[in-house]
Design an enzyme around this catalytic site. Structure first.
Site, PDB file in Angstrom:
ATOM      1  CD  GLU A 128      46.405  50.567  26.348  1.00  0.00           C
ATOM      2  OE1 GLU A 128      47.326  50.981  27.092  1.00  0.00           O
ATOM      3  OE2 GLU A 128      45.266  50.337  26.746  1.00  0.00           O
ATOM      4  CB  THR A 181      46.841  45.006  31.907  1.00  0.00           C
ATOM      5  OG1 THR A 181      46.162  46.131  32.462  1.00  0.00           O
ATOM      6  CG2 THR A 181      46.033  44.461  30.756  1.00  0.00           C
TER       7      THR A 181
HETATM    8  N1  HSE Z   1      40.406  44.435  27.644  1.00  0.00           N
HETATM    9  C1  HSE Z   1      41.589  44.581  28.450  1.00  0.00           C
HETATM   10  C2  HSE Z   1      41.610  43.460  29.483  1.00  0.00           C
HETATM   11  C3  HSE Z   1      41.557  45.912  29.107  1.00  0.00           C
HETATM   12  O1  HSE Z   1      40.575  43.198  30.082  1.00  0.00           O
HETATM   13  O2  HSE Z   1      42.656  42.840  29.660  1.00  0.00           O
HETATM   14  C4  HSE Z   1      42.771  46.226  29.921  1.00  0.00           C
HETATM   15  O3  HSE Z   1      42.477  47.390  30.689  1.00  0.00           O
END
Ligand code: HSE
Length: 307
Positions: A128, A181
């Site tokens: 990630e 993201t």
């Molecule tokens: N919690 C993370 C966000 C997940 O919302 O940025 C990314 O898929």
């Protein structure tokens, strides 16, 4: 055991109120990966089907996660990996998380299970970090543990698997636009006003309690987000209408899946989840944006061996 084929599920992170700490896994969509022991030290990506992603393991989340595990063991073992990508990158349903979680799950199995699930989450988080610049644990936890998961703490890492009510179904619509993201994280504020924080942690507690007591009304009352949705929803065309129509069609709640653009809803029973899918489809048909829709039971198993 020299080789293994696995299914790595798509996941919905945040679940409205739990930014970066809550997630759940889906049943009907996920990647397939074939992993073999090899005489060549390290990780070699031998096949990628379905998406245009780097074969250089150091540039692929598969390598970032896999090497984190191998480095922790000081291991000079070698693995070949074929990736059959079904989850599109930038979809908001944990594409990078599935690749990272699948890799560490499979390598761990082929090495005789030296690590537990929480340790595997720590390695998968390196995938990630490579994918979006932040070592987020919510998607990879849901993918590895299955069901609903809570990242109670990042340091030290403490992952709690939460009960999944039997009649809970997810509907996810993936409009065919891409949101990175990293970009969706940049629109968020560094601080949360106390009045919003109070509402948010009330809902996190309510959702966890509702999942354990299988109180669908309480789950429904708790599915609200005052932290990310107000800033991110503007990035997703049609979001407000999809949410409104989903609730009118009987959803318990509806919100952004992870960092979007996918939108998820939770419903009691398959029939309601399908009605919600129809309502969501109608919105995007009218707007003229292509989409995929998934209706799925919650996957309580997480990454699993298929052969
Ligand atoms: N919690 C993370 C966000 C997940 O919302 O940025 C990314 O898929």
């Amino acid at each position: 055991m020299d080789q293994i084929k696995i299914f790595a599920p798509a996941t919905v992170a945040n679940v409205s109120c739990g930014f970066d700490v809550l997630g759940f896994a889906l049943d009907t969509i996920g990647d397939e990966m074939h992993i073999r022991k090899s005489d060549k030290k390290g990780i070699t990506i031998t096949k990628i089907v379905g998406e245009d992603l780097p074969y250089d393991a150091k540039k692929n989340v598969v390598g970032a996660a896999g090497y984190a595990l191998l480095d922790a063991l000081n291991s000079d073992a070698g693995f070949e990996i074929d990736i059959y990508k079904k989850i599109k990158p930038g979809s908001g349903i944990g594409s990078s998380a599935a690749s990272a979680a699948g890799t560490v799950f499979a390598i761990n199995k082929l090495l005789g299970n030296p690590f537990n699930n929480t340790e595997l989450v720590r390695f998968a988080m390196e995938g990630e970090r490579l994918a979006c610049g932040s070592a987020i644990a919510d998607n990879v936890s849901a993918a590895l543990f299955g069901g609903f998961t809570l990242v109670r703490s990042y340091a030290p890492l403490d992952i709690i698997k939460i009960n999944t009510p039997n009649q809970l179904y997810a509907t996810v619509i993936h409009p065919q636009i891409e949101i990175k993201t990293a970009d969706a994280r940049r629109v968020l504020k560094d601080t949360v006003p106390l009045k919003d924080a109070i509402k948010q942690w009330g809902n996190v507690g309510g959702l966890i309690s509702g999942l354990y007591t299988e109180d669908y009304g309480l789950i429904s009352r708790s599915l609200h987000d005052y932290v990310a949705e107000p800033f991110r929803s503007v990035l997703i065309p049609g979001f407000d209408l999809v949410k409104q129509k989903s609730i009118e069609a009987g959803a318990l709640g509806c919100g952004i899946s992870g960092s979007g653009p996918s939108i998820f809803a939770l419903s009691k029973g398959l029939e309601n989840a399908q009605k919600v899918a129809d309502a969501m489809k109608e919105v995007y048909k009218n707007i003229g944006i292509d989409f995929y829709v998934y209706v799925s039971k919650i996957n309580t198993e997480g990454v699993k061996i298929i052969s």
